[in-house]
Scaffold this motif. Sequence first.
Motif, PDB file in Angstrom:
ATOM      1  N   THR A   2       0.829  -1.195   0.000  1.00 18.66           N
ATOM      2  CA  THR A   2       0.000   0.000   0.000  1.00 18.66           C
ATOM      3  C   THR A   2       0.870   1.253   0.000  1.00 18.66           C
ATOM      4  OG1 THR A   2      -0.106   0.209   2.397  1.00 18.66           O
ATOM      5  CG2 THR A   2      -1.771  -1.203   1.346  1.00 18.66           C
ATOM      6  N   THR A   3       0.248   2.348  -0.351  1.00 25.30           N
ATOM      7  CA  THR A   3       0.939   3.632  -0.333  1.00 25.30           C
ATOM      8  C   THR A   3       1.375   3.976   1.082  1.00 25.30           C
ATOM      9  OG1 THR A   3      -0.363   4.347  -2.234  1.00 25.30           O
ATOM     10  CG2 THR A   3       0.707   6.067  -0.945  1.00 25.30           C
ATOM     11  N   ASN A   4       0.550   3.640   2.064  1.00 21.75           N
ATOM     12  CA  ASN A   4       0.899   3.908   3.467  1.00 21.75           C
ATOM     13  C   ASN A   4       2.132   3.124   3.905  1.00 21.75           C
ATOM     14  OD1 ASN A   4      -1.193   5.705   3.817  1.00 21.75           O
ATOM     15  ND2 ASN A   4      -2.592   4.173   4.652  1.00 21.75           N
ATOM     16  N   GLU A   5       2.240   1.873   3.473  1.00 19.89           N
ATOM     17  CA  GLU A   5       3.409   1.065   3.819  1.00 19.89           C
ATOM     18  C   GLU A   5       4.674   1.644   3.195  1.00 19.89           C
ATOM     19  OE1 GLU A   5       1.554  -3.388   4.399  1.00 19.89           O
ATOM     20  OE2 GLU A   5       1.784  -2.615   2.362  1.00 19.89           O
ATOM     21  N   ALA A  10       9.615   4.941   3.857  1.00 16.64           N
ATOM     22  CA  ALA A  10      10.357   6.164   3.529  1.00 16.64           C
ATOM     23  C   ALA A  10      10.624   6.981   4.792  1.00 16.64           C
ATOM     24  CB  ALA A  10       9.583   6.996   2.510  1.00 16.64           C
ATOM     25  N   GLN A  11       9.646   7.043   5.662  1.00 19.30           N
ATOM     26  CA  GLN A  11       9.813   7.799   6.909  1.00 19.30           C
ATOM     27  C   GLN A  11      10.876   7.155   7.796  1.00 19.30           C
ATOM     28  OE1 GLN A  11       6.240   8.114   9.254  1.00 19.30           O
ATOM     29  NE2 GLN A  11       7.056   9.765  10.494  1.00 19.30           N
ATOM     30  N   ARG A  12      10.868   5.813   7.882  1.00 12.59           N
ATOM     31  CA  ARG A  12      11.888   5.117   8.675  1.00 12.59           C
ATOM     32  C   ARG A  12      13.285   5.372   8.101  1.00 12.59           C
ATOM     33  NH1 ARG A  12       7.832   1.379   8.935  1.00 12.59           N
ATOM     34  NH2 ARG A  12       8.570   0.208   7.140  1.00 12.59           N
ATOM     35  N   MET A  13      13.387   5.330   6.790  1.00 14.54           N
ATOM     36  CA  MET A  13      14.668   5.573   6.144  1.00 14.54           C
ATOM     37  C   MET A  13      15.166   6.991   6.443  1.00 14.54           C
ATOM     38  SD  MET A  13      15.550   5.331   2.063  1.00 14.54           S
ATOM     39  CE  MET A  13      14.387   6.629   1.648  1.00 14.54           C
ATOM     40  N   TYR A  47      13.002   0.069   2.030  1.00 13.42           N
ATOM     41  CA  TYR A  47      12.267   1.016   1.186  1.00 13.42           C
ATOM     42  C   TYR A  47      12.333   0.584  -0.288  1.00 13.42           C
ATOM     43  CZ  TYR A  47      11.033   5.109  -1.478  1.00 13.42           C
ATOM     44  OH  TYR A  47      10.456   5.943  -2.391  1.00 13.42           O
ATOM     45  N   ASN A  48      13.501   0.179  -0.740  1.00 11.91           N
ATOM     46  CA  ASN A  48      13.643  -0.253  -2.131  1.00 11.91           C
ATOM     47  C   ASN A  48      12.782  -1.476  -2.428  1.00 11.91           C
ATOM     48  OD1 ASN A  48      15.391   1.817  -2.797  1.00 11.91           O
ATOM     49  ND2 ASN A  48      17.231   0.600  -2.430  1.00 11.91           N
ATOM     50  N   ARG A  49      12.729  -2.419  -1.490  1.00 14.46           N
ATOM     51  CA  ARG A  49      11.869  -3.596  -1.678  1.00 14.46           C
ATOM     52  C   ARG A  49      10.408  -3.180  -1.753  1.00 14.46           C
ATOM     53  NH1 ARG A  49      15.427  -5.928   1.979  1.00 14.46           N
ATOM     54  NH2 ARG A  49      14.047  -5.444   3.716  1.00 14.46           N
ATOM     55  N   CYS A  50       9.996  -2.302  -0.838  1.00  8.43           N
ATOM     56  CA  CYS A  50       8.611  -1.834  -0.825  1.00  8.43           C
ATOM     57  C   CYS A  50       8.287  -1.094  -2.112  1.00  8.43           C
ATOM     58  CB  CYS A  50       8.355  -0.913   0.367  1.00  8.43           C
ATOM     59  SG  CYS A  50       8.381  -1.735   1.964  1.00  8.43           S
ATOM     60  N   SER A  51       9.202  -0.265  -2.552  1.00 10.98           N
ATOM     61  CA  SER A  51       8.998   0.522  -3.765  1.00 10.98           C
ATOM     62  C   SER A  51       8.894  -0.389  -4.985  1.00 10.98           C
ATOM     63  CB  SER A  51      10.145   1.511  -3.942  1.00 10.98           C
ATOM     64  OG  SER A  51       9.969   2.273  -5.105  1.00 10.98           O
ATOM     65  N   ALA A  52       9.784  -1.354  -5.087  1.00  6.59           N
ATOM     66  CA  ALA A  52       9.751  -2.279  -6.217  1.00  6.59           C
ATOM     67  C   ALA A  52       8.468  -3.095  -6.203  1.00  6.59           C
ATOM     68  CB  ALA A  52      10.967  -3.198  -6.175  1.00  6.59           C
ATOM     69  N   HIS A  53       8.057  -3.529  -5.023  1.00  7.54           N
ATOM     70  CA  HIS A  53       6.832  -4.310  -4.897  1.00  7.54           C
ATOM     71  C   HIS A  53       5.624  -3.474  -5.288  1.00  7.54           C
ATOM     72  CE1 HIS A  53       4.325  -7.560  -3.569  1.00  7.54           C
ATOM     73  NE2 HIS A  53       3.719  -6.809  -2.685  1.00  7.54           N
ATOM     74  N   LYS A  54       5.600  -2.220  -4.863  1.00  9.30           N
ATOM     75  CA  LYS A  54       4.484  -1.336  -5.195  1.00  9.30           C
ATOM     76  C   LYS A  54       4.420  -1.096  -6.695  1.00  9.30           C
ATOM     77  CE  LYS A  54       2.035   2.819  -3.968  1.00  9.30           C
ATOM     78  NZ  LYS A  54       0.810   2.250  -4.450  1.00  9.30           N
ATOM     79  N   HIS A  55       5.575  -0.867  -7.324  1.00  8.96           N
ATOM     80  CA  HIS A  55       5.595  -0.638  -8.765  1.00  8.96           C
ATOM     81  C   HIS A  55       5.152  -1.887  -9.516  1.00  8.96           C
ATOM     82  CE1 HIS A  55       7.121   3.381  -8.631  1.00  8.96           C
ATOM     83  NE2 HIS A  55       8.125   3.014  -7.857  1.00  8.96           N
ATOM     84  N   THR A  56       5.525  -3.054  -9.008  1.00  4.06           N
ATOM     85  CA  THR A  56       5.087  -4.302  -9.621  1.00  4.06           C
ATOM     86  C   THR A  56       3.578  -4.437  -9.494  1.00  4.06           C
ATOM     87  OG1 THR A  56       7.191  -5.351  -9.104  1.00  4.06           O
ATOM     88  CG2 THR A  56       5.349  -6.807  -9.582  1.00  4.06           C
ATOM     89  N   ASP A  57       3.036  -4.107  -8.330  1.00  5.96           N
ATOM     90  CA  ASP A  57       1.588  -4.164  -8.130  1.00  5.96           C
ATOM     91  C   ASP A  57       0.874  -3.194  -9.056  1.00  5.96           C
ATOM     92  OD1 ASP A  57       1.940  -6.045  -6.175  1.00  5.96           O
ATOM     93  OD2 ASP A  57       1.522  -4.695  -4.494  1.00  5.96           O
ATOM     94  N   GLN A  58       1.447  -2.030  -9.290  1.00  5.26           N
ATOM     95  CA  GLN A  58       0.819  -1.050 -10.163  1.00  5.26           C
ATOM     96  C   GLN A  58       0.887  -1.487 -11.620  1.00  5.26           C
ATOM     97  OE1 GLN A  58       2.862   2.579  -9.253  1.00  5.26           O
ATOM     98  NE2 GLN A  58       1.522   3.069  -7.544  1.00  5.26           N
TER      99      GLN A  58
END
Length: 83
Positions: A2-5, A10-13, A47-58
């Motif tokens: 999700t966008t929130n995740e 990003a905030q943790r980073m 963050y990179n894993r989350c970002s890649a996963h989100k882009h894959t989902d999109q």
Amino acid sequence: MTTNELASAAQRMQQKWSDLIKAEQQGATLLQLERLYSSYMLAVEEYNRCSAHKHTDQDLPEETNVPAAFGKTSSIRRKKKAS
């Protein structure tokens, strides 16, 4: 993902980076800085894993829309032939 995740990652980073900068400014030992840097790099990787996963989902919905796009193309061709 999700966008929130992704935003949380990003905030943790960003927080880890801020912690590292503050520690350096306050004269932390090299060992402390290395640990903070390692923690920051783990957050970057997350963050990179989350970002890649989100882009894959999109990307998935776009692929499912491809047949609809072909249908629109064929209807445009029919209109041109009718003219």
